[in-house]
Write a protein that holds these residues in place. Structure first.
Motif, PDB file in Angstrom:
ATOM      1  N   LEU A 174       0.831  -1.203   0.000  1.00  0.00           N
ATOM      2  CA  LEU A 174       0.000   0.000   0.000  1.00  0.00           C
ATOM      3  C   LEU A 174       0.864   1.250   0.000  1.00  0.00           C
ATOM      4  O   LEU A 174       0.513   2.266  -0.595  1.00  0.00           O
ATOM      5  N   ALA A 175       2.031   1.184   0.647  1.00  0.00           N
ATOM      6  CA  ALA A 175       2.913   2.346   0.756  1.00  0.00           C
ATOM      7  C   ALA A 175       3.388   2.829  -0.610  1.00  0.00           C
ATOM      8  O   ALA A 175       3.514   4.044  -0.839  1.00  0.00           O
ATOM      9  N   VAL A 176       3.660   1.897  -1.521  1.00  0.00           N
ATOM     10  CA  VAL A 176       4.128   2.278  -2.860  1.00  0.00           C
ATOM     11  C   VAL A 176       3.055   3.079  -3.579  1.00  0.00           C
ATOM     12  O   VAL A 176       3.318   4.142  -4.152  1.00  0.00           O
ATOM     13  N   LEU A 177       1.829   2.599  -3.545  1.00  0.00           N
ATOM     14  CA  LEU A 177       0.739   3.279  -4.224  1.00  0.00           C
ATOM     15  C   LEU A 177       0.427   4.611  -3.559  1.00  0.00           C
ATOM     16  O   LEU A 177       0.187   5.615  -4.235  1.00  0.00           O
ATOM     17  N   ARG A 178       0.451   4.634  -2.246  1.00  0.00           N
ATOM     18  CA  ARG A 178       0.194   5.896  -1.525  1.00  0.00           C
ATOM     19  C   ARG A 178       1.220   6.958  -1.906  1.00  0.00           C
ATOM     20  O   ARG A 178       0.885   8.117  -2.106  1.00  0.00           O
ATOM     21  N   ARG A 179       2.477   6.556  -2.034  1.00  0.00           N
ATOM     22  CA  ARG A 179       3.523   7.507  -2.411  1.00  0.00           C
ATOM     23  C   ARG A 179       3.291   8.051  -3.823  1.00  0.00           C
ATOM     24  O   ARG A 179       3.410   9.247  -4.062  1.00  0.00           O
ATOM     25  N   LEU A 180       2.930   7.173  -4.752  1.00  0.00           N
ATOM     26  CA  LEU A 180       2.673   7.612  -6.122  1.00  0.00           C
ATOM     27  C   LEU A 180       1.510   8.587  -6.199  1.00  0.00           C
ATOM     28  O   LEU A 180       1.558   9.595  -6.900  1.00  0.00           O
ATOM     29  N   VAL A 181       0.445   8.283  -5.466  1.00  0.00           N
ATOM     30  CA  VAL A 181      -0.776   9.080  -5.563  1.00  0.00           C
ATOM     31  C   VAL A 181      -0.711  10.341  -4.705  1.00  0.00           C
ATOM     32  O   VAL A 181      -0.957  11.449  -5.182  1.00  0.00           O
ATOM     33  N   VAL A 204      -3.093   0.578 -12.655  1.00  0.00           N
ATOM     34  CA  VAL A 204      -2.572  -0.559 -11.904  1.00  0.00           C
ATOM     35  C   VAL A 204      -2.710  -1.810 -12.773  1.00  0.00           C
ATOM     36  O   VAL A 204      -3.811  -2.198 -13.156  1.00  0.00           O
ATOM     37  N   LEU A 205      -1.574  -2.403 -13.107  1.00  0.00           N
ATOM     38  CA  LEU A 205      -1.476  -3.555 -13.999  1.00  0.00           C
ATOM     39  C   LEU A 205      -1.210  -4.799 -13.152  1.00  0.00           C
ATOM     40  O   LEU A 205      -0.200  -4.867 -12.455  1.00  0.00           O
ATOM     41  N   MET A 206      -2.133  -5.773 -13.207  1.00  0.00           N
ATOM     42  CA  MET A 206      -2.066  -6.910 -12.282  1.00  0.00           C
ATOM     43  C   MET A 206      -2.083  -8.242 -13.016  1.00  0.00           C
ATOM     44  O   MET A 206      -2.926  -8.466 -13.886  1.00  0.00           O
ATOM     45  N   GLY A 260      -3.244  -6.254  -5.758  1.00  0.00           N
ATOM     46  CA  GLY A 260      -3.504  -4.928  -6.300  1.00  0.00           C
ATOM     47  C   GLY A 260      -4.863  -4.393  -5.929  1.00  0.00           C
ATOM     48  O   GLY A 260      -5.007  -3.230  -5.519  1.00  0.00           O
ATOM     49  N   SER A 261      -5.895  -5.236  -6.060  1.00  0.00           N
ATOM     50  CA  SER A 261      -7.244  -4.788  -5.739  1.00  0.00           C
ATOM     51  C   SER A 261      -7.374  -4.409  -4.268  1.00  0.00           C
ATOM     52  O   SER A 261      -8.071  -3.470  -3.911  1.00  0.00           O
ATOM     53  N   GLU A 262      -6.675  -5.140  -3.414  1.00  0.00           N
ATOM     54  CA  GLU A 262      -6.691  -4.845  -1.984  1.00  0.00           C
ATOM     55  C   GLU A 262      -5.966  -3.532  -1.674  1.00  0.00           C
ATOM     56  O   GLU A 262      -6.311  -2.818  -0.746  1.00  0.00           O
ATOM     57  N   ALA A 263      -4.956  -3.187  -2.477  1.00  0.00           N
ATOM     58  CA  ALA A 263      -4.135  -2.001  -2.191  1.00  0.00           C
ATOM     59  C   ALA A 263      -4.774  -0.691  -2.636  1.00  0.00           C
ATOM     60  O   ALA A 263      -4.407   0.373  -2.145  1.00  0.00           O
ATOM     61  N   THR A 313     -10.520  -7.278   2.081  1.00  0.00           N
ATOM     62  CA  THR A 313     -11.300  -6.213   2.711  1.00  0.00           C
ATOM     63  C   THR A 313     -11.867  -5.219   1.709  1.00  0.00           C
ATOM     64  O   THR A 313     -12.731  -4.422   2.047  1.00  0.00           O
ATOM     65  N   ARG A 314     -11.356  -5.249   0.471  1.00  0.00           N
ATOM     66  CA  ARG A 314     -11.909  -4.348  -0.552  1.00  0.00           C
ATOM     67  C   ARG A 314     -11.729  -4.959  -1.930  1.00  0.00           C
ATOM     68  O   ARG A 314     -10.898  -5.837  -2.136  1.00  0.00           O
TER      69      ARG A 314
END
Length: 198
Positions: free
Chosen positions: A46-53, A62-64, A72-75, A129-130
């Motif tokens: 999650l930290a990687v995506l949070r930093r990008l956004v 997001v390519l999975m 990916g869907s969870e993140a 969870t999501r």
């Protein structure tokens, strides 16, 4: 076929389990040659995506692949969505999801994971969870010759996610033997996402 990347769109690649980044090198190089920066963390979080956004205000596709569909869907938090951020006067965000031969499950679904502990396998179940496809549009590519997750399961997962459905005549790893075809699909999805957003 368009050959240039939409302005500032970054691809975050979430790989499958039991695979090393080297397996995806041909794919990442081909995407970079088309003008797309590709971020491919060895251990996505999650930290990687949070930093990008949040820190870099990047617009992200997001390519999975494979098990990466669950990770990916969870993140992808709802608050990371491009439209949600735009409504709050913020730039950047996750604009699109692209699954290929990927596991895609609903919230509260259980899935199993295994790891080696003391020379033996330990299996545990985890609940999601999501499900990011509920609030981010997506494409799902079914690999018609897959010997891993059966193509009929992939069809079901993609349709349940409401994804745009595509097919490729490949086994489980089209990034190796159908690289150009897969890249063209990703590029088309990226351009469509940007066009619809603006």
């Amino acid at each position: 076929m368009a050959s240039t990347a939409p302005s500032q769109l970054t691809i975050l690649l979430i790989q499958g389990s039991f695979q090393l980044p080297e397996v995806y090198r041909k794919l990442t190089k081909a995407l970079e040659a088309r003008g797309y920066p590709v971020i491919h963390p060895l251990l996505p979080s999650l930290a990687v995506l949070r930093r990008l956004v949040e820190e870099k205000s990047r617009t992200v596709l997001v390519l999975m692949h494979s098990y990466g569909g669950l990770v990916g869907s969870e993140a992808v938090l709802d608050e990371f969505g491009w439209n949600k951020r735009k409504d709050r006067g913020l730039t950047g965000g996750v604009i699109y999801l692209f699954f290929f031969a990927a596991f895609v499950l609903a919230e509260e679904a259980e899935y199993w994971t295994s790891k080696i502990i003391d020379q033996s396998y330990a299996v545990q179940t985890t609940k999601l969870t999501r499900a990011a496809y509920r609030y981010i549009p997506s494409t799902y590519v079914v690999c018609g010759n897959d010997q891993g997750p059966p193509p009929q399961y992939q069809e079901m997962w993609g349709k349940n996610a409401g994804s745009i459905m595509l097919r490729i005549n490949s086994g489980h790893s089209p990034m190796l033997n159908k690289t150009d075809e897969l890249v063209n699909m990703i590029v088309e999805a990226a351009h469509g996402a940007i066009k619809n957003a603006y």
